[in-house]
Design a protein around this motif. Sequence first.
Motif, mmCIF file in Angstrom:
data_model
loop_
_atom_site.group_PDB
_atom_site.id
_atom_site.type_symbol
_atom_site.label_atom_id
_atom_site.label_comp_id
_atom_site.label_asym_id
_atom_site.label_seq_id
_atom_site.Cartn_x
_atom_site.Cartn_y
_atom_site.Cartn_z
ATOM 1 N N PRO A 115 -23.357 54.567 28.874
ATOM 2 C CA PRO A 115 -22.344 54.547 29.946
ATOM 3 C C PRO A 115 -22.792 55.303 31.193
ATOM 4 O O PRO A 115 -22.468 54.893 32.312
ATOM 5 C CB PRO A 115 -21.135 55.225 29.291
ATOM 6 N N ALA A 116 -23.535 56.393 31.013
ATOM 7 C CA ALA A 116 -24.025 57.136 32.180
ATOM 8 C C ALA A 116 -25.023 56.297 32.975
ATOM 9 O O ALA A 116 -25.006 56.307 34.209
ATOM 10 C CB ALA A 116 -24.661 58.446 31.737
ATOM 11 N N ALA A 117 -25.891 55.566 32.276
ATOM 12 C CA ALA A 117 -26.859 54.700 32.966
ATOM 13 C C ALA A 117 -26.146 53.591 33.731
ATOM 14 O O ALA A 117 -26.550 53.224 34.844
ATOM 15 C CB ALA A 117 -27.833 54.102 31.951
ATOM 16 N N LEU A 118 -25.077 53.044 33.146
ATOM 17 C CA LEU A 118 -24.276 52.036 33.847
ATOM 18 C C LEU A 118 -23.689 52.633 35.127
ATOM 19 O O LEU A 118 -23.710 51.995 36.193
ATOM 20 C CB LEU A 118 -23.151 51.546 32.943
ATOM 21 N N ALA A 119 -23.168 53.866 35.044
ATOM 22 C CA ALA A 119 -22.583 54.511 36.212
ATOM 23 C C ALA A 119 -23.642 54.795 37.279
ATOM 24 O O ALA A 119 -23.386 54.626 38.474
ATOM 25 C CB ALA A 119 -21.896 55.817 35.800
ATOM 26 N N VAL A 120 -24.818 55.200 36.860
ATOM 27 C CA VAL A 120 -25.907 55.437 37.817
ATOM 28 C C VAL A 120 -26.290 54.141 38.522
ATOM 29 O O VAL A 120 -26.493 54.104 39.739
ATOM 30 C CB VAL A 120 -27.120 56.054 37.102
ATOM 31 N N GLY A 121 -26.377 53.048 37.759
ATOM 32 C CA GLY A 121 -26.684 51.754 38.363
ATOM 33 C C GLY A 121 -25.624 51.328 39.349
ATOM 34 O O GLY A 121 -25.933 50.814 40.432
ATOM 35 N N SER A 122 -24.351 51.553 39.007
ATOM 36 C CA SER A 122 -23.264 51.186 39.910
ATOM 37 C C SER A 122 -23.283 52.042 41.168
ATOM 38 O O SER A 122 -23.027 51.545 42.271
ATOM 39 C CB SER A 122 -21.927 51.330 39.181
ATOM 40 N N LEU A 123 -23.567 53.331 41.002
ATOM 41 C CA LEU A 123 -23.657 54.221 42.158
ATOM 42 C C LEU A 123 -24.744 53.745 43.119
ATOM 43 O O LEU A 123 -24.528 53.638 44.328
ATOM 44 C CB LEU A 123 -23.946 55.643 41.680
ATOM 45 N N ALA A 124 -25.910 53.416 42.569
ATOM 46 C CA ALA A 124 -27.005 52.934 43.407
ATOM 47 C C ALA A 124 -26.678 51.585 44.040
ATOM 48 O O ALA A 124 -26.947 51.356 45.226
ATOM 49 C CB ALA A 124 -28.282 52.831 42.571
ATOM 50 N N GLY A 125 -26.076 50.697 43.255
ATOM 51 C CA GLY A 125 -25.738 49.380 43.780
ATOM 52 C C GLY A 125 -24.718 49.449 44.901
ATOM 53 O O GLY A 125 -24.819 48.725 45.894
#
Length: 425
Positions: A270-280
Amino acid sequence: MMPENEGTVTMTTSLDLSTSSYRRLLARPHVLRLLASAIVGHLPVAMTPLALLLAVRTDGGTVSLAGLLAAVYGVSAALGQPWWGRALDRHGHTPTLLFTGLTSAMAFLMLACLPTAQHPAVAGALTTAAGLATPPLEAALRVLWPEVTASRAQLRAALSLDASAQEVVFIVGPLLVLGTGIALGAGAALGVAALLVLSGTLVFTTAAPAQSWSPAAQRPTDRLGPLRVRGPRVLALALAGAGTALGALNVLALDLAETLGAQALSTLIPAALAVGSLAGGLLFGGIRLPGSARQQLAVSALGLAVGLTPFLLAPGPIASLITAVLPGFFLAPLLITVFALLEDLVPDGTLGEASAWMIAALGLGQAAGTAIAGAVGQAGPFLPATVAFAGALLAVVSLLLGRRALAEAAGPAAESAGPVLSAFS
């Protein structure tokens, strides 16, 4: 209407331009205060499920009770948002936000003092009250963005920053719970949630734009409100599908952690998903993309679905983390474009309620995805991965079938995404 005076900019490096433009946006009056206070007031939404789990277990309660209270909070928080969004549109920010902030804070404080395992019925009632009274800060902020930005391009940059900031909430929230639990005990995290929701709401409500904003003179009075128009219904269904994918992904992360013998994956995915969303989200706010906003919306939903497909193959630990970043990269652009289109689709005087319905659809989808994936997840990670993919596919199909309804938007956001970023005067 905002002035359409943003010009085309020669882009030497998108990153430099993005940094400069976000800095200019944050330098505008009231922007930083509104954004920061909304983030602070929204942190309890990310904190409470984990805080309840820890508090119940510390009190000697069962895992099923802990999970039930966490689910009750999530569902009640989602269900309350449309009601409070309508109150925003009818009565303004001050009475709506102050009432909800005070009520939610009081419920959190009482929960913090309650032995939840010994009084499950009382704990359930207080959890429901804390969730239902969640202040509609996200909807309130999105109502005010057109008031504090200077152009449509700047509004899109603000929505990008807003969506990215929400990912920070879901990264920082659990860390606050863990830190507070270590330092002060599990129940103290609920007390911290009370302090955050109250302080964030008060700072937001006392900002000049929130004080001066007034409801529209004429507002629809029917029960469906903005959902009587097909376009917002299409967007809500798409977000429900995306939420289903997100909820299933949490169960999938737990299954993969157990299957692969890497317990850290249950939180790292879930943290990796959030990091990807933040970058996107930040990248989406900093570059020019071809096509209309409707097309970008469909591409974002498709990217979310495609990004989830590797999970169907049960990847290893490192591959799972990389895979989680991919759908996250399309999540924030999906949310940004939904809210950019929304203002042009809903009837006048219903933007607050419409924004709250979008938030509720995402939250209810997450609850459904978690429940469905949890019910089928005993046999391993494949079925939760299928649920996640099916949710994302629902978002894609609903947008494709509803493209005509989305074309009914009256404003320019429906036809052209415009320069997402430009020099601001």
